[in-house]
Design a protein around this motif. Structure first.
Motif, short mmCIF file in Angstrom:
data_model
loop_
_atom_site.label_atom_id
_atom_site.label_comp_id
_atom_site.label_asym_id
_atom_site.label_seq_id
_atom_site.Cartn_x
_atom_site.Cartn_y
_atom_site.Cartn_z
N PHE A 7 0.83 -1.20 0.00
CA PHE A 7 0.00 0.00 0.00
C PHE A 7 0.86 1.24 0.00
CE2 PHE A 7 -2.71 -3.25 1.68
CZ PHE A 7 -3.98 -2.94 1.21
N ASP A 8 0.44 2.21 -0.78
CA ASP A 8 0.93 3.57 -0.61
C ASP A 8 0.31 4.10 0.68
OD1 ASP A 8 1.81 6.28 -1.31
OD2 ASP A 8 -0.34 6.62 -1.72
N ALA A 9 0.87 5.16 1.24
CA ALA A 9 0.34 5.67 2.51
C ALA A 9 -0.48 6.95 2.32
CB ALA A 9 1.48 5.89 3.49
N ASP A 10 0.20 8.04 1.90
CA ASP A 10 -0.47 9.35 1.81
C ASP A 10 -1.59 9.33 0.77
OD1 ASP A 10 1.30 10.40 3.67
OD2 ASP A 10 2.66 11.23 2.16
N ASP A 11 -2.77 9.71 1.19
CA ASP A 11 -3.96 9.78 0.33
C ASP A 11 -4.44 8.42 -0.16
OD1 ASP A 11 -3.99 12.57 0.63
OD2 ASP A 11 -2.61 12.83 -1.05
N GLY A 173 -2.67 2.12 -4.59
CA GLY A 173 -2.34 3.51 -4.28
C GLY A 173 -3.17 4.51 -5.05
N ASN A 174 -3.04 5.78 -4.65
CA ASN A 174 -3.86 6.84 -5.26
C ASN A 174 -3.18 7.50 -6.45
OD1 ASN A 174 -1.99 8.24 -3.34
ND2 ASN A 174 -3.01 10.04 -4.19
N SER A 175 -1.88 7.24 -6.65
CA SER A 175 -1.17 7.93 -7.72
C SER A 175 -0.88 7.00 -8.89
CB SER A 175 0.13 8.53 -7.20
OG SER A 175 0.92 8.97 -8.28
MG LIG Z 1 -0.22 8.74 -2.22
#
Ligand SMILES: [Mg+2]
Length: 239
Positions: A7-11, A173-175
């Motif tokens: 997992f990505d973390a931010d957002d 992730g979000n990006s």
């Molecule tokens: Mg992110």
């Protein structure tokens, strides 16, 4: 079979870009007496991009870029009390409570009982570690990687180091630029969960016809069903 879900973390797990947007707004107001407001944020972004190779991602570099921009846009007239306000903004961001996205508090622990989870985030080591600790999710992850950049090469090195085959790896992730496209290039699985704000630097122009090999979900609450579909019951049981 999926051995590990990263997992990505931010957002992706917690709100982050909202903090930056709030600080940028206050920065714009702070400089309003010195400079036309509409050019402040563009100028700040250009400073950030110039400084990225020196400072890397994160709040501390963002703070130095705000100070540099303030001095330049005010022709050196910015007051030390105003610089102090910028420093205060940065400290507020560093100390902000970790605000989990909806469903994260249920989904991450549940998935961690089925499968090994990894956290892969870029940014400032100390800040990212502190946020993970405050998130209450640290024990769910069997590995945490805080990297300087999320490029295909860096992911390749990381997967090699952990002995993970890309075909048995899922990244969430979000990006698109940082979390999805490099993994697709490596032949791994990726899930894109857009956040309602995307930092300009992360925006990529992707035509869905040209890039396949990843899935987009509306929110992380949909992930367990997707993982179950992807793996049947063949998710690698966590050791
Ligand atoms: Mg992110």
């Amino acid at each position: 079979v999926i051995d590990i879900i990263a997992f990505d973390a931010d957002d992706t797990l917690w709100h982050n870009e909202t903090l930056y947007v709030r600080s940028q707004e206050r920065f714009r107001q702070l400089l309003a007496t010195y400079h036309p407001e509409e050019r402040v944020l563009q100028s700040l972004y250009e400073t950030e991009m110039r400084n990225l190779p020196l400072y890397g991602y994160g709040i501390k570099g963002f703070a130095l870029s705000m100070i540099e921009t303030a001095i330049r846009l005010s022709d050196g007239r910015i007051q030390s009390t105003e610089i102090a306000e910028i420093v205060h903004l940065a400290k507020e961001m560093l100390g902000a409570p970790v605000d989990l996205l909806d469903h994260v508090a249920e989904v991450i622990p549940a998935l961690s009982r089925l499968c090994r989870l990894m956290l892969i985030t870029k940014g400032d080591l100390r800040d990212q570690e502190a946020k993970l600790a405050r998130s209450g999710l640290a024990s769910c992850f069997s590995a945490v990687e805080i990297v300087r950049e999320k490029s295909t090469d860096i992911y390749r090195t990381l997967l090699n180091r952990h002995g993970i085959e890309p075909q048995r790896f899922l990244m969430v992730g979000n990006s698109l630029r940082s979390d999805v496209l490099p993994i697709v290039e490596l032949g791994g699985h990726a899930v894109h969960i857009p956040y309602h704000i995307t930092w300009v630097h992360e925006v990529v122009d992707v035509h869905e016809e040209t890039v396949s090999g990843y899935v987009q979900l509306a929110h992380i609450g949909q992930l367990p069903a997707y993982v179950a579909g992807l793996c049947g019951n063949k998710v690698q049981k966590r050791a």
